[in-house]
Design a protein around this motif. Structure first.
Motif, PDB file in Angstrom:
ATOM      1  N   LEU A   1     -31.083  10.181  39.315  1.00 10.22           N
ATOM      2  CA  LEU A   1     -29.946  11.085  39.161  1.00 10.22           C
ATOM      3  C   LEU A   1     -28.859  10.709  40.153  1.00 10.22           C
ATOM      4  CD1 LEU A   1     -32.816  13.006  39.240  1.00 10.22           C
ATOM      5  CD2 LEU A   1     -31.211  14.535  38.126  1.00 10.22           C
ATOM      6  N   ASP A   2     -27.677  11.254  39.931  1.00  8.72           N
ATOM      7  CA  ASP A   2     -26.565  10.955  40.825  1.00  8.72           C
ATOM      8  C   ASP A   2     -26.713  11.649  42.176  1.00  8.72           C
ATOM      9  OD1 ASP A   2     -25.097   9.249  39.146  1.00  8.72           O
ATOM     10  OD2 ASP A   2     -24.253  10.957  38.065  1.00  8.72           O
ATOM     11  N   SER A   3     -27.328  12.852  42.189  1.00 10.30           N
ATOM     12  CA  SER A   3     -27.364  13.634  43.423  1.00 10.30           C
ATOM     13  C   SER A   3     -28.420  14.721  43.325  1.00 10.30           C
ATOM     14  CB  SER A   3     -25.995  14.294  43.653  1.00 10.30           C
ATOM     15  OG  SER A   3     -25.735  15.238  42.617  1.00 10.30           O
TER      16      SER A   3
ATOM     17  N   ASP B   1     -27.655  17.784  43.507  1.00  8.38           N
ATOM     18  CA  ASP B   1     -27.043  18.790  42.639  1.00  8.38           C
ATOM     19  C   ASP B   1     -27.494  18.602  41.197  1.00  8.38           C
ATOM     20  OD1 ASP B   1     -25.434  18.342  45.049  1.00  8.38           O
ATOM     21  OD2 ASP B   1     -24.078  19.828  44.211  1.00  8.38           O
ATOM     22  N   ALA B   2     -27.516  17.344  40.737  1.00  8.83           N
ATOM     23  CA  ALA B   2     -27.958  17.064  39.372  1.00  8.83           C
ATOM     24  C   ALA B   2     -29.420  17.429  39.189  1.00  8.83           C
ATOM     25  CB  ALA B   2     -27.737  15.584  39.044  1.00  8.83           C
TER      26      ALA B   2
ATOM     27  N   THR C   1     -29.748  20.932  38.235  1.00  7.17           N
ATOM     28  CA  THR C   1     -29.410  21.148  36.832  1.00  7.17           C
ATOM     29  C   THR C   1     -30.568  20.766  35.921  1.00  7.17           C
ATOM     30  OG1 THR C   1     -27.082  20.679  37.330  1.00  7.17           O
ATOM     31  CG2 THR C   1     -27.731  20.596  35.022  1.00  7.17           C
TER      32      THR C   1
ATOM     33  N   LEU D   1     -27.211  13.457  32.184  1.00  6.42           N
ATOM     34  CA  LEU D   1     -27.739  14.087  33.391  1.00  6.42           C
ATOM     35  C   LEU D   1     -28.643  13.115  34.153  1.00  6.42           C
ATOM     36  CD1 LEU D   1     -28.117  16.571  35.189  1.00  6.42           C
ATOM     37  CD2 LEU D   1     -29.923  17.335  33.628  1.00  6.42           C
TER      38      LEU D   1
ATOM     39  N   ARG E   1     -29.722   9.126  34.886  1.00  2.43           N
ATOM     40  CA  ARG E   1     -29.224   7.762  34.798  1.00  2.43           C
ATOM     41  C   ARG E   1     -30.293   6.793  34.324  1.00  2.43           C
ATOM     42  NH1 ARG E   1     -26.472   6.584  40.494  1.00  2.43           N
ATOM     43  NH2 ARG E   1     -26.775   4.470  39.675  1.00  2.43           N
TER      44      ARG E   1
END
Length: 441
Positions: free
Chosen positions: A203-205, A207-208, A211, A284, A286
């Motif tokens: 994931l990017d972060s 935060d993701a 989600t 959402l 990667r």
């Protein structure tokens, strides 16, 4: 005296104990504790010494009460799904005994080979399986133990329902040996899952990752067994130091390891693939790597466990075991990074599904840095320990997350069963009186 009795896994050496006492039964333990109450001599309880908060570290003039001989072999009732077992038995041994009967003890830790069941109950240990099965408290149907004044309690009948007065067994769980010593346990067993599937997702972060979590809960339901967060650069560093293969084509901001387990491995795996395919389509995720065999499951879990091994190999670390409301995790991480911007760069991983972060600071930061970090944690609704306990090392910080009235109530309970504060003194609660020599017998 053998050095191994001086401390736990927190890395701070303790004092040599005056003696090591190793009871073989609750009756032995009761005789020891009643004698120590009479002579007012302090003792520290030790199980597998895998704790990270100094709870088993010996202070000057203390006697060690070791549970290493409380090793009654597991007795399993497969109909009731209950195991009766000695408190000194290691978690891995108990899990293997359950598996031999086609049953499952729903607890796991990285230190499974040496962590003892009594210590896990005393600290209410968590771990990755707590997301689905709850902490160790939920696995304990009853126990035998000895209060600090020598009183034996025995509730090993394993009844699922029992409202006949106070549950004195649960009274001891999570109290870190300050109120009594657990000697045997009645543990809940579950039907063994027929198989599992594991995935690790890029994931990017963080935060993701937050989600992603509700999508996993909705799409997988009770199949979701573990959901572990790793924030970069920790996984990259762990792969390098532990000779592990980085799982993704490109580096990411965070990774989430997911495990599902249930009665139909093929159907369970297809359900996991469907949920992750949807997250990939929306962008959402990667990347995602899914297991195709039990060997793959172990290989993917090695990435998560490699993070712990990497950190333990560093010259010095400060390991913070934080509990947060799940929605507050991203904002806490952002605010904490700002707070530490001129200090150090933390390593972060943990059990995302239940809000437990292992926040690791390289070296030994100044106490004021920790105070500011813990105050920030409290402002986000968190507490200073999720599963490692208070021990000796976090006593001074406990007022940051527990009101004075609650701490005073804890002290009254302690004094009621341990009038001379001989059992694990200074752990969880501060010493009530200045230290001094015990009176003559």
């Amino acid at each position: 005296m053998a050095p191994r009795y001086r401390d736990d896994a927190s890395g701070i050496p303790g004092a040599p104990p005056l003696a090591v006492l190793a009871p073989r039964s609750a009756q032995d333990c009761a005789q020891i504790l009643s004698t120590l109450q009479r002579t007012r001599h302090p003792c520290v309880v030790q199980g597998g010494r895998t704790g990270l908060s100094g709870g088993a570290r010996v202070r000057p003039q203390e006697i060690v009460l070791s549970l290493e001989r409380l090793t009654q072999a597991p007795e399993i009732d497969p109909v009731a799904g209950v195991m009766i077992v000695g408190a000194g038995v290691a978690l891995e041994s108990a899990r293997q005994a359950a598996a031999a009967q086609g049953l499952f003890l729903a607890a796991d830790l990285g230190a499974r080979g040496s962590a003892t069941l009594g210590g896990m109950a005393a600290t209410n240990a968590g771990g990755p399986l707590a997301l689905r099965y709850g902490t160790f408290r939920q696995q304990v149907l009853g126990l035998e133990g000895v209060l600090a004044d020598g009183t034996i309690i025995c509730r090993l009948d394993g009844l699922a329902k029992d409202n006949s007065g106070y549950d004195l067994g649960q009274f001891l769980i999570g109290t870190e040996g300050t109120l009594g010593v657990i000697t045997r346990l009645a543990l809940r067993l579950h039907p063994a899952p027929r198989g599992r599937r594991v995935a690790i997702c890029a994931l990017d972060s963080a935060d993701a990752a937050l989600t992603l979590l509700p999508l996993l809960r909705t799409g997988l339901g009770a199949l979701l067994t573990a959901c572990e967060l790793i924030v970069e650069p920790l996984m990259t560093a762990a792969c390098t130091s532990q000779n592990l293969r980085y799982p993704f084509q490109a580096h990411c901001g965070a990774a989430v390891l997911i495990e599902v387990a249930g009665p139909d491995p093929d159907a369970d795996g297809a359900r996991l693939e469907s949920v992750l395919a949807g997250a990939l389509e929306t962008g959402l995720l990667r990347d995602a790597v899914l297991s195709a065999s039990e060997a793959d499951c172990k290989r993917l879990w090695a990435l998560r466990e490699g993070c712990s091994h990497h950190l333990l190999d560093l010259p010095a670390i400060t390991s913070l075991d934080l509990s947060l409301p799940i929605p507050a995790i991203p904002s806490f991480l952002s605010d904490a990074a700002m707070l530490l911007v001129d200090q150090t760069a933390p390593f972060v991983f943990g059990h995302m599904g239940d809000g437990n972060l292992h926040y690791i600071l390289p070296g030994k930061p100044d106490t004021q840095v920790l105070v500011r970090l813990f105050k920030l944690l409290a402002r986000h609704g968190g507490v200073i320990t999720a599963e490692h306990g208070v021990g000796l090392d976090k006593v001074a910080y406990l007022p940051l997350c527990r009101p004075d009235a609650e701490l005073a109530a804890m002290a009254r309970l302690k004094a009621a069963v341990d009038p001379h504060w001989i059992l694990n003194p200074g752990r969880v609660l501060p010493d009530p009186l200045p230290a001094g020599p015990p009176p003559d017998p």
